[in-house]
Design a protein around this motif. Structure first.
Motif, PDB file in Angstrom:
ATOM      1  N   GLN A   1       0.825  -1.204   0.000  1.00  0.00           N
ATOM      2  CA  GLN A   1       0.000   0.000   0.000  1.00  0.00           C
ATOM      3  C   GLN A   1       0.866   1.265   0.000  1.00  0.00           C
ATOM      4  OE1 GLN A   1      -0.322  -2.511   2.243  1.00  0.00           O
ATOM      5  NE2 GLN A   1      -2.237  -3.452   1.583  1.00  0.00           N
ATOM      6  N   GLU A   2       1.946   1.259   0.767  1.00  0.00           N
ATOM      7  CA  GLU A   2       2.844   2.422   0.805  1.00  0.00           C
ATOM      8  C   GLU A   2       3.522   2.625  -0.549  1.00  0.00           C
ATOM      9  OE1 GLU A   2       4.122   2.405   5.511  1.00  0.00           O
ATOM     10  OE2 GLU A   2       5.007   0.932   4.148  1.00  0.00           O
ATOM     11  N   LEU A   3       3.918   1.541  -1.171  1.00  0.00           N
ATOM     12  CA  LEU A   3       4.544   1.622  -2.490  1.00  0.00           C
ATOM     13  C   LEU A   3       3.547   2.165  -3.520  1.00  0.00           C
ATOM     14  CD1 LEU A   3       7.316   1.015  -3.681  1.00  0.00           C
ATOM     15  CD2 LEU A   3       6.501  -1.269  -4.233  1.00  0.00           C
ATOM     16  N   GLN A   4       2.323   1.684  -3.502  1.00  0.00           N
ATOM     17  CA  GLN A   4       1.305   2.171  -4.425  1.00  0.00           C
ATOM     18  C   GLN A   4       0.987   3.648  -4.181  1.00  0.00           C
ATOM     19  OE1 GLN A   4       0.200   0.765  -7.189  1.00  0.00           O
ATOM     20  NE2 GLN A   4       1.659  -0.848  -6.715  1.00  0.00           N
ATOM     21  N   ALA A   5       0.978   4.062  -2.917  1.00  0.00           N
ATOM     22  CA  ALA A   5       0.732   5.476  -2.597  1.00  0.00           C
ATOM     23  C   ALA A   5       1.844   6.353  -3.168  1.00  0.00           C
ATOM     24  CB  ALA A   5       0.621   5.666  -1.083  1.00  0.00           C
TER      25      ALA A   5
ATOM     26  N   PRO B   1       4.618  10.538   0.024  1.00  0.00           N
ATOM     27  CA  PRO B   1       4.388   9.647   1.162  1.00  0.00           C
ATOM     28  C   PRO B   1       5.414   8.518   1.195  1.00  0.00           C
ATOM     29  CG  PRO B   1       2.704   9.325  -0.525  1.00  0.00           C
ATOM     30  CD  PRO B   1       3.540  10.489  -0.957  1.00  0.00           C
ATOM     31  N   GLN B   2       5.794   8.147   2.415  1.00  0.00           N
ATOM     32  CA  GLN B   2       6.716   7.035   2.628  1.00  0.00           C
ATOM     33  C   GLN B   2       6.479   6.483   4.030  1.00  0.00           C
ATOM     34  OE1 GLN B   2      10.611   8.666   2.107  1.00  0.00           O
ATOM     35  NE2 GLN B   2      10.634   9.701   4.060  1.00  0.00           N
ATOM     36  N   PRO B   3       7.002   5.298   4.322  1.00  0.00           N
ATOM     37  CA  PRO B   3       6.783   4.715   5.641  1.00  0.00           C
ATOM     38  C   PRO B   3       7.434   5.559   6.742  1.00  0.00           C
ATOM     39  CG  PRO B   3       7.738   3.093   4.131  1.00  0.00           C
ATOM     40  CD  PRO B   3       7.760   4.410   3.444  1.00  0.00           C
ATOM     41  N   ALA B   4       6.854   5.520   7.923  1.00  0.00           N
ATOM     42  CA  ALA B   4       7.462   6.196   9.071  1.00  0.00           C
ATOM     43  C   ALA B   4       8.859   5.630   9.294  1.00  0.00           C
ATOM     44  CB  ALA B   4       6.599   5.992  10.317  1.00  0.00           C
ATOM     45  N   GLY B   5       9.811   6.501   9.510  1.00  0.00           N
ATOM     46  CA  GLY B   5      11.182   6.075   9.763  1.00  0.00           C
ATOM     47  C   GLY B   5      12.039   5.950   8.520  1.00  0.00           C
ATOM     48  N   ALA B   6      11.439   6.122   7.342  1.00  0.00           N
ATOM     49  CA  ALA B   6      12.236   6.076   6.106  1.00  0.00           C
ATOM     50  C   ALA B   6      13.109   7.333   6.045  1.00  0.00           C
ATOM     51  CB  ALA B   6      11.329   6.004   4.889  1.00  0.00           C
TER      52      ALA B   6
ATOM     53  N   PHE C   1       3.801   5.626  -5.815  1.00  0.00           N
ATOM     54  CA  PHE C   1       3.655   5.641  -7.273  1.00  0.00           C
ATOM     55  C   PHE C   1       2.487   6.545  -7.702  1.00  0.00           C
ATOM     56  CE2 PHE C   1       5.857   1.323  -7.394  1.00  0.00           C
ATOM     57  CZ  PHE C   1       7.053   1.855  -7.839  1.00  0.00           C
ATOM     58  N   ALA C   2       1.385   6.485  -6.986  1.00  0.00           N
ATOM     59  CA  ALA C   2       0.233   7.321  -7.317  1.00  0.00           C
ATOM     60  C   ALA C   2       0.569   8.798  -7.127  1.00  0.00           C
ATOM     61  CB  ALA C   2      -0.972   6.933  -6.452  1.00  0.00           C
ATOM     62  N   TYR C   3       1.273   9.121  -6.067  1.00  0.00           N
ATOM     63  CA  TYR C   3       1.659  10.506  -5.782  1.00  0.00           C
ATOM     64  C   TYR C   3       2.564  11.044  -6.885  1.00  0.00           C
ATOM     65  CZ  TYR C   3       3.218  14.529  -3.051  1.00  0.00           C
ATOM     66  OH  TYR C   3       3.491  15.806  -2.611  1.00  0.00           O
ATOM     67  N   MET C   4       3.589  10.270  -7.233  1.00  0.00           N
ATOM     68  CA  MET C   4       4.516  10.699  -8.285  1.00  0.00           C
ATOM     69  C   MET C   4       3.808  10.758  -9.637  1.00  0.00           C
ATOM     70  SD  MET C   4       7.293  11.534  -6.955  1.00  0.00           S
ATOM     71  CE  MET C   4       8.449  11.272  -5.633  1.00  0.00           C
ATOM     72  N   GLY C   5       2.902   9.822  -9.894  1.00  0.00           N
ATOM     73  CA  GLY C   5       2.131   9.856 -11.136  1.00  0.00           C
ATOM     74  C   GLY C   5       1.278  11.113 -11.245  1.00  0.00           C
ATOM     75  N   ALA C   6       0.685  11.528 -10.125  1.00  0.00           N
ATOM     76  CA  ALA C   6      -0.132  12.747 -10.116  1.00  0.00           C
ATOM     77  C   ALA C   6       0.731  13.973 -10.402  1.00  0.00           C
ATOM     78  CB  ALA C   6      -0.851  12.889  -8.771  1.00  0.00           C
TER      79      ALA C   6
END
Length: 137
Positions: free
Chosen positions: A31-35, A115-120, A37-42
């Motif tokens: 889900q984080e990876l898809q978020a 968006p990315q995972p907490a702690g990245a 990709f969707a963000y960068m795609g937008a």
């Protein structure tokens, strides 16, 4: 003016996106990876609509990188990846045609909010004007 907008990453970051955590970066969920990709795609879609998008690509992981230098005798010295997990490399880029440094800075700020995972790890988004070949240095 054209600008190169760059994002950075490490081999550990690419591994984390494949679900392999390290001390450097937590594992990404699907889900984080898809978020991401969707963000960068937008962003890409919006920049295409405004006419500012010239080119943009994500780059292969550092493990697929090759450095080519010359030794003292002029012979090629080739070093294959992977490289140290903390060594940041170019992970992706955009070539943008923007009317001002302020505008491209707004875009870079939007990229930085991906968006990315907490702690990245957080890396700066780097902006470099592209010289037009007229001797501007």
């Amino acid at each position: 003016m054209k600008y190169l907008v760059m994002v950075q990453g490490t081999q550990a970051d690419y591994d984390a996106m494949r679900g392999r955590a390290s001390a450097h970066s937590p594992a990404w969920s699907a889900q984080e990876l898809q978020a991401m990709f969707a963000y960068m795609g937008a962003i890409n879609d919006d920049l295409s609509e405004t006419g500012e998008f010239v080119d943009g690509q994500g780059l292969a992981e550092p493990a697929q990188t090759r450095h080519v230098t010359l030794d003292d005798d002029g012979k090629a010295v080739i070093t294959d990846g992977p490289y140290s997990e903390t060594k940041e490399l170019l992970a992706g880029y955009w070539v943008l045609e923007c009317e001002s440094l302020e505008r491209v800075t707004e875009i870079a700020e939007r990229v930085a909010r991906c968006p990315q995972p907490a702690g990245a790890p957080d890396y700066p988004v780097v902006i470099r004007p592209i010289m037009d070949g007229s001797g501007d240095i």
